[in-house]
Design an enzyme around this catalytic site. Structure first.
Site, PDB file in Angstrom:
ATOM      1  N   ASP A 165       0.855  -1.189   0.000  1.00  0.00           N
ATOM      2  CA  ASP A 165       0.000   0.000   0.000  1.00  0.00           C
ATOM      3  C   ASP A 165       0.893   1.242   0.000  1.00  0.00           C
ATOM      4  O   ASP A 165       2.126   1.146   0.045  1.00  0.00           O
ATOM      5  CB  ASP A 165      -0.928   0.003   1.221  1.00  0.00           C
ATOM      6  CG  ASP A 165      -2.293   0.635   0.905  1.00  0.00           C
ATOM      7  OD1 ASP A 165      -2.325   1.628   0.158  1.00  0.00           O
ATOM      8  OD2 ASP A 165      -3.314   0.138   1.408  1.00  0.00           O
ATOM      9  N   GLY A 189       4.445   1.227  -1.767  1.00  0.00           N
ATOM     10  CA  GLY A 189       4.440   1.467  -3.196  1.00  0.00           C
ATOM     11  C   GLY A 189       3.121   2.005  -3.686  1.00  0.00           C
ATOM     12  O   GLY A 189       2.185   2.226  -2.917  1.00  0.00           O
ATOM     13  N   ASP A 190       3.056   2.202  -4.991  1.00  0.00           N
ATOM     14  CA  ASP A 190       1.883   2.750  -5.664  1.00  0.00           C
ATOM     15  C   ASP A 190       1.534   1.813  -6.808  1.00  0.00           C
ATOM     16  O   ASP A 190       2.342   1.616  -7.721  1.00  0.00           O
ATOM     17  CB  ASP A 190       2.202   4.148  -6.197  1.00  0.00           C
ATOM     18  CG  ASP A 190       1.024   4.821  -6.884  1.00  0.00           C
ATOM     19  OD1 ASP A 190       0.059   4.129  -7.255  1.00  0.00           O
ATOM     20  OD2 ASP A 190       1.078   6.050  -7.074  1.00  0.00           O
ATOM     21  N   PHE A 191       0.329   1.196  -6.771  1.00  0.00           N
ATOM     22  CA  PHE A 191       0.016   0.189  -7.793  1.00  0.00           C
ATOM     23  C   PHE A 191      -0.216   0.784  -9.174  1.00  0.00           C
ATOM     24  O   PHE A 191      -0.416   0.058 -10.138  1.00  0.00           O
ATOM     25  CB  PHE A 191      -1.131  -0.731  -7.376  1.00  0.00           C
ATOM     26  CG  PHE A 191      -2.408  -0.085  -6.901  1.00  0.00           C
ATOM     27  CD1 PHE A 191      -2.946   1.034  -7.506  1.00  0.00           C
ATOM     28  CD2 PHE A 191      -3.088  -0.644  -5.822  1.00  0.00           C
ATOM     29  CE1 PHE A 191      -4.128   1.599  -7.064  1.00  0.00           C
ATOM     30  CE2 PHE A 191      -4.286  -0.088  -5.366  1.00  0.00           C
ATOM     31  CZ  PHE A 191      -4.799   1.043  -5.995  1.00  0.00           C
ATOM     32  N   HIS A 218     -13.576  -0.925  -7.744  1.00  0.00           N
ATOM     33  CA  HIS A 218     -14.836  -0.178  -7.840  1.00  0.00           C
ATOM     34  C   HIS A 218     -14.648   1.305  -7.512  1.00  0.00           C
ATOM     35  O   HIS A 218     -15.547   2.117  -7.757  1.00  0.00           O
ATOM     36  CB  HIS A 218     -15.901  -0.801  -6.933  1.00  0.00           C
ATOM     37  CG  HIS A 218     -15.778  -0.434  -5.488  1.00  0.00           C
ATOM     38  ND1 HIS A 218     -16.857  -0.052  -4.725  1.00  0.00           N
ATOM     39  CD2 HIS A 218     -14.700  -0.370  -4.663  1.00  0.00           C
ATOM     40  CE1 HIS A 218     -16.461   0.218  -3.498  1.00  0.00           C
ATOM     41  NE2 HIS A 218     -15.159   0.026  -3.427  1.00  0.00           N
TER      42      HIS A 218
END
Length: 337
Positions: free
Chosen positions: A205, A227-229, A247
């Site tokens: 996350d 991290g950043d997805f 969503h």
């Protein structure tokens, strides 16, 4: 000219028109903590109103509205008891929905709902028009941290209540490692670890979320990766989980996230999307109502299986299986192609 026959509105329509009353009453009951005050023993309306410094007759009328819909028990002597439904309005209940009820009836939510016409006209979020911020989270940060805290608590308690049904519905026994992408405090991973002790659970996350998760991790069973997805995710993990995240994003952003998964996943890895599945041939009042909420708040949506198929195909995946669960979420198992 033939005279028109004027008919009274059917009961169904009248009930729909007054649902706003029930929703707001439920939210106020949750905000006041009435279920916690009642606890395990019946309390009189007089006792509750005195403790909360409320008008006794008005409180009775509010609880009466809820009781006729199965929330609380109310007897002829105006004694209030918790039941199987109001039990989940108690703060410490496992799977409590108190904060979700508080959020859904909060003034800021109603302000956004008053701009539903904007979202229906444009297909965009109404948050900026209603709150003055393009991003709802900017409003929470700058104008109302208190509302932001309730929102965060609502999302957490709502999501956590699904963890056990999700883990019960899928066999993780062949996985040595599982990474939860955007997994907040890692509750799902902890349930997986409880059921499959051999698994290495990895929480991925943003840095601030990881810091909060570490601070609240009393079990110390998780591994943490910041991290950043949208940029990159850990590679060569047996199982990638995205639970109730897609969503929150429009199709374009979902494809970006899924493409990063495709870059990282091995040929024998699995991607599990845990999300609501909209089924056009079923009523799904809760799920399809929540779809409107996602449109209003974020310009996002709940999706059908076909819509997930299209997103996955554009990102280099195909659906291998779909597992129903004893929760509003389904598990979509995807593999790389």
């Amino acid at each position: 000219m033939q005279n028109k026959v004027h008919k009274k509105p059917p009961n169904q329509m009248r009930e729909i028109m007054t649902q706003m009353v029930s929703s707001r009453c439920l939210s106020i009951a949750a905000e006041l903590g009435i279920a916690d005050i009642v606890g395990n023993e019946a309390k009189s309306i007089a006792q509750i109103s005195k403790e909360l410094q409320l008008n006794e007759n008005a409180l009775y009328r509010l609880i009466r509205v809820l009781a006729i819909q199965g929330i609380f028990e109310l007897d002829d002597n105006k004694m209030v008891s918790n039941n199987d439904v109001s039990y989940f309005l108690q703060e410490e209940t496992d799977g409590s929905q108190r904060n979700f009820a508080r959020m859904m009836g909060s003034p800021w939510m109603w302000k956004i709902f008053n701009n539903l016409e904007h979202s229906i006209s444009t297909g965009d979020s109404a948050s900026e028009k209603a709150m003055g911020y393009e991003n709802l989270f900017e409003y929470f940060k700058k104008d109302s941290p208190k509302d932001g805290k309730v929102f965060s608590q609502a999302m957490s308690s709502f999501s956590y209540s699904f963890d056990k049904p999700l883990v019960n519905a899928y066999d993780f026994s062949n996985c040595k490692s599982v990474v939860d992408l955007g997994g907040a405090e890692g509750q799902l991973l902890k349930v997986i670890k409880q059921n499959y002790p051999h698994i290495k659970p990895i929480l991925f996350d943003l840095p601030h979320a990881i810091a909060q998760a570490k601070a609240n991790d009393r079990d110390e069973v998780l591994e943490y990766v910041e991290g950043d997805f949208f940029k990159s995710i850990p590679a060569n993990i047996d199982c990638y989980v995205i639970k109730y995240v897609l969503h929150n994003w429009n199709d374009e952003d979902c494809i970006k996230i899924l493409k990063k998964c495709r870059e990282a996943i091995s040929s024998n890895g699995h991607l599990l999307i845990m999300d609501i599945l909209i089924k056009e041939d079923q009523p799904q009042i809760f799920e399809k109502s929540l779809d409107i909420v996602m449109l209003l708040l974020l310009g996002a949506k709940e999706r059908t299986k076909q819509e997930f198929e299209e997103l996955l195909e554009k990102a280099g995946f195909k659906i291998n299986n779909v597992y129903p669960t004893q929760s509003p979420l389904s598990i979509i198992e995807a593999v790389a192609v």
